[in-house]
Motif scaffolding. Sequence first.
Motif, PDB file in Angstrom:
ATOM      1  N   PRO A   1       0.830  -1.212   0.000  1.00 28.60           N
ATOM      2  CA  PRO A   1       0.000   0.000   0.000  1.00 28.60           C
ATOM      3  C   PRO A   1       0.864   1.261   0.000  1.00 28.60           C
ATOM      4  CG  PRO A   1       0.076  -0.929   2.188  1.00 28.60           C
ATOM      5  CD  PRO A   1       0.795  -1.900   1.295  1.00 28.60           C
ATOM      6  N   ALA A   2       0.222   2.412  -0.003  1.00 25.92           N
ATOM      7  CA  ALA A   2       0.939   3.686   0.034  1.00 25.92           C
ATOM      8  C   ALA A   2       1.825   3.763   1.270  1.00 25.92           C
ATOM      9  CB  ALA A   2      -0.056   4.842   0.026  1.00 25.92           C
ATOM     10  N   GLN A   3       2.840   4.602   1.185  1.00 24.72           N
ATOM     11  CA  GLN A   3       3.869   4.632   2.231  1.00 24.72           C
ATOM     12  C   GLN A   3       3.365   5.108   3.588  1.00 24.72           C
ATOM     13  OE1 GLN A   3       6.738   6.830  -0.285  1.00 24.72           O
ATOM     14  NE2 GLN A   3       8.192   5.237   0.278  1.00 24.72           N
ATOM     15  N   ASP A   4       2.187   5.754   3.635  1.00 25.02           N
ATOM     16  CA  ASP A   4       1.656   6.206   4.927  1.00 25.02           C
ATOM     17  C   ASP A   4       0.594   5.278   5.495  1.00 25.02           C
ATOM     18  OD1 ASP A   4      -0.297   6.715   3.059  1.00 25.02           O
ATOM     19  OD2 ASP A   4      -0.752   8.740   3.780  1.00 25.02           O
ATOM     20  N   GLN A   5       0.354   4.157   4.826  1.00 23.90           N
ATOM     21  CA  GLN A   5      -0.671   3.223   5.286  1.00 23.90           C
ATOM     22  C   GLN A   5      -0.089   2.192   6.246  1.00 23.90           C
ATOM     23  OE1 GLN A   5      -4.092   3.501   4.462  1.00 23.90           O
ATOM     24  NE2 GLN A   5      -3.135   5.473   3.962  1.00 23.90           N
ATOM     25  N   PRO A   6      -0.902   1.681   7.200  1.00 27.14           N
ATOM     26  CA  PRO A   6      -0.373   0.722   8.186  1.00 27.14           C
ATOM     27  C   PRO A   6      -0.035  -0.627   7.563  1.00 27.14           C
ATOM     28  CG  PRO A   6      -2.731   1.031   8.468  1.00 27.14           C
ATOM     29  CD  PRO A   6      -2.308   2.041   7.467  1.00 27.14           C
ATOM     30  N   ILE A   7       1.153  -1.088   7.884  1.00 31.26           N
ATOM     31  CA  ILE A   7       1.644  -2.394   7.425  1.00 31.26           C
ATOM     32  C   ILE A   7       2.165  -3.148   8.639  1.00 31.26           C
ATOM     33  CG2 ILE A   7       3.355  -3.603   6.011  1.00 31.26           C
ATOM     34  CD1 ILE A   7       3.398  -1.168   4.155  1.00 31.26           C
ATOM     35  N   VAL A   8       1.800  -4.423   8.760  1.00 31.10           N
ATOM     36  CA  VAL A   8       2.379  -5.299   9.771  1.00 31.10           C
ATOM     37  C   VAL A   8       3.040  -6.465   9.055  1.00 31.10           C
ATOM     38  CG1 VAL A   8       1.948  -6.876  11.690  1.00 31.10           C
ATOM     39  CG2 VAL A   8       0.781  -4.668  11.613  1.00 31.10           C
ATOM     40  N   ILE A   9       4.300  -6.676   9.361  1.00 29.93           N
ATOM     41  CA  ILE A   9       5.087  -7.751   8.750  1.00 29.93           C
ATOM     42  C   ILE A   9       5.223  -8.885   9.751  1.00 29.93           C
ATOM     43  CG2 ILE A   9       7.292  -8.285   7.635  1.00 29.93           C
ATOM     44  CD1 ILE A   9       7.665  -5.148   7.530  1.00 29.93           C
ATOM     45  N   TYR A  10       5.255 -10.103   9.248  1.00 31.73           N
ATOM     46  CA  TYR A  10       5.570 -11.212  10.153  1.00 31.73           C
ATOM     47  C   TYR A  10       6.353 -12.289   9.414  1.00 31.73           C
ATOM     48  CZ  TYR A  10       1.723 -14.210   8.364  1.00 31.73           C
ATOM     49  OH  TYR A  10       0.902 -14.990   7.588  1.00 31.73           O
ATOM     50  N   CYS A  11       7.129 -13.017  10.200  1.00 37.02           N
ATOM     51  CA  CYS A  11       7.857 -14.183   9.696  1.00 37.02           C
ATOM     52  C   CYS A  11       7.633 -15.306  10.702  1.00 37.02           C
ATOM     53  CB  CYS A  11       9.338 -13.850   9.515  1.00 37.02           C
ATOM     54  SG  CYS A  11      10.173 -13.326  11.027  1.00 37.02           S
ATOM     55  N   ALA A  12       8.611 -16.161  10.918  1.00 33.26           N
ATOM     56  CA  ALA A  12       8.421 -17.250  11.876  1.00 33.26           C
ATOM     57  C   ALA A  12       8.648 -16.785  13.310  1.00 33.26           C
ATOM     58  CB  ALA A  12       9.359 -18.405  11.548  1.00 33.26           C
ATOM     59  N   SER A  13       9.716 -15.986  13.516  1.00 28.75           N
ATOM     60  CA  SER A  13      10.088 -15.617  14.887  1.00 28.75           C
ATOM     61  C   SER A  13      10.242 -14.122  15.103  1.00 28.75           C
ATOM     62  CB  SER A  13      11.418 -16.282  15.250  1.00 28.75           C
ATOM     63  OG  SER A  13      12.468 -15.738  14.458  1.00 28.75           O
ATOM     64  N   GLY A  14      10.267 -13.337  14.032  1.00 31.00           N
ATOM     65  CA  GLY A  14      10.451 -11.901  14.154  1.00 31.00           C
ATOM     66  C   GLY A  14      11.729 -11.395  13.531  1.00 31.00           C
TER      67      GLY A  14
END
Length: 577
Positions: free
Chosen positions: A128-141
């Motif tokens: 999304p646009a650079q000011d929109q909320p993004i949450v990233i995840y992987c296996a452990s952080g």
Amino acid sequence: MVQSKRTQFLILLVLLSLLLNACATAAPTLAPTNEPATAPTQVPTALPSPTVEAQPDVVSLWTQLIADLPAEKGFGTVSAAKLNEELADKPPFLLDVREAAEIEKDGYIEDAVHIPVRDVLKNLDKLPAQDQPIVIYCASGHRGALVQAALKLLGYSNVRNLGGGLGAWKKANLPVVTGSMPPAPAAGTAPEIKDQALYTLLDGFLSNLPEGFYAIKADKLNTDLIEGKKLVLVDVRTAKEYENDGRIAGAINLPFNEFMSHLGELPKDVPLVIYCASGHRGAILMMGLRLLGYDALNLAGGLNAWKAAQLPVEGWVDWNATWKDFLSNLPKDFYTISAADLNAALADKPPFLLDVRETAELEKEGYIKGAVHIPVREVLKNLDKLPAQNQPIVIYCASGHRGALVMAALRLLGYSEVRNLGGGLGAWKKANLPVETGSLPEPPVPGTAPEIKNQTLFKGLDDFLSNLPDNFYTIKAADLQVALGEASKPFLLDVRTAEELKTDGYIEGSVHIPVNELFTRLNELPQDKATPIVVLCKSGHRGALALMALRMIGYSNVSNLAGGLNAWVAAQFPVVK
């Protein structure tokens, strides 16, 4: 004749002279030339130099990045519980940066978009646009932190990493989708990259991550340390975490928020292993260090993973294991003594009697003859006033709550014959047994304090008792009745036996977990450790033990029903039978 010869000689000489002149080379006459004048030397015009892009200043970039990830905001993380709430309300863009094989094996969070860590910066048009909320995840952080760092440096202003990754999500018993893959992300418009050199640097780092992603597992690090491999351990947690939560032996503490100002203390010719609590902060700093030329790895899962592997931690007690062992092995009497039995013992072979109330309570209510008075907050600072660790000790307070706390602390420190007066002085008086009034006990006589082998254990217990608030973490029956009628009512935990519930009834809405099973059923408690919890038993003794144990493993809002169910019934509040 002679004259004639002389004449001939002269003629011959003249002829010879003429001949020699005729044979001489005539000097050439130089004709005027029409050669052009020599052209002036031409100075070559310098060709324009190729434009050299300024290389990113990694130290400055990481200094600013760290400043944008303050402790009060979890260093840029979001908890599983908080993310779950957000997904139900205003969902952020959810980015899964694991490998496809991991998703096939472990599932994924619903509505996540999947872009593997090495490909994220090549697919900015899928975000999304650079000011929109993004949450990233992987296996452990770990990988999530790397991507978060890269995106924030490229101008994405609302990016967080799921603390603990999918592992933490599952540990919180939150749902995952299995048996399928997330739908392919939709392409949109990539943002304008204003600093191409920075983009190239970051994409080069992520694209070329090796197998293992520059993380080292706890067991491998432990093996390296045992084998004496030369490395420098760097703990990047806060000074408070370093002091209170333990550390790996030999680690130096360079806190995350100060880290870039301490680069001069780190060698470039020796491998570095960075660790924090969960792996998030360590990953961000490891990335910066490698871009600066350091040979750095991050401890996968941080110190939490090291502890979970039951590897040695300096300056720390595994309170989960300590309290699990203590509560699981409580005897049938839970280390209590009744007023009648104490009275009999005092007449025969008196135990050491310890009153842990406040001075004002003794002045008002009296005390049992022969008692030594040391207020609850000061007991562990006065172990020299107690008898040897194998001698019988009975503790009492007003109702049994504070006595239980001190009893547990002393037993954990090796005092093997300590009991608490069930129901406290209230039960003693109810049994019409005598008390001394109008005076205070004689000051205790100092002796020799026992050797405390585990100073960290001692410090943890003393910190708990010394910092008890005015109400000692109790709640009165009347106040509990009011709280249960509110919308944000507390979680009510009944730690009595099943037989007691059947015989005496229970408070409606309570959750039943016997005290000796508590640490095997912690998953039945609220996952948010800040949730209000009220513990109750019959008289307050077991509730106090449960309260102390829960608070010492991180539950921050636990109270004990003063006087237990007995006090609730005495106040004529309802029970279910």
